[in-house]
Design a protein around this motif. Structure first.
Motif: not given
Length: 66
Positions: A18-22, A37-39, A42-44
């Motif tokens: 999640r951190r990597e995506l953000v 945003l959906l990825k 979903a992880i959250q």
């Protein structure tokens, strides 16, 4: 409350992902796509569900220890 473990669930890996995506979104130029945003969403949701399960398992362990 004492913290026991992640009970074998990949919680740390999910939080890192999640951190990597953000961070990738923060460094991005241009609009953010719905797919990105959906990825993250979903992880959250998965992280939240795992945290609930871990809390339940920890509570069961405390009950058994008492």
């Amino acid at each position: 409350m004492r913290y026991f473990s992640d009970h074998g669930l990949p919680l740390v890996q999910l939080k890192e992902r999640r951190r990597e995506l953000v961070v990738a979104l923060q460094n991005r130029i241009g609009p953010i796509g719905d797919e990105d945003l959906l990825k993250i969403a979903a992880i959250q949701q998965t992280i939240s569900a795992f945290e609930d399960v871990i809390a339940d398992l920890d509570a069961e362990m405390l009950d058994r220890a008492a």
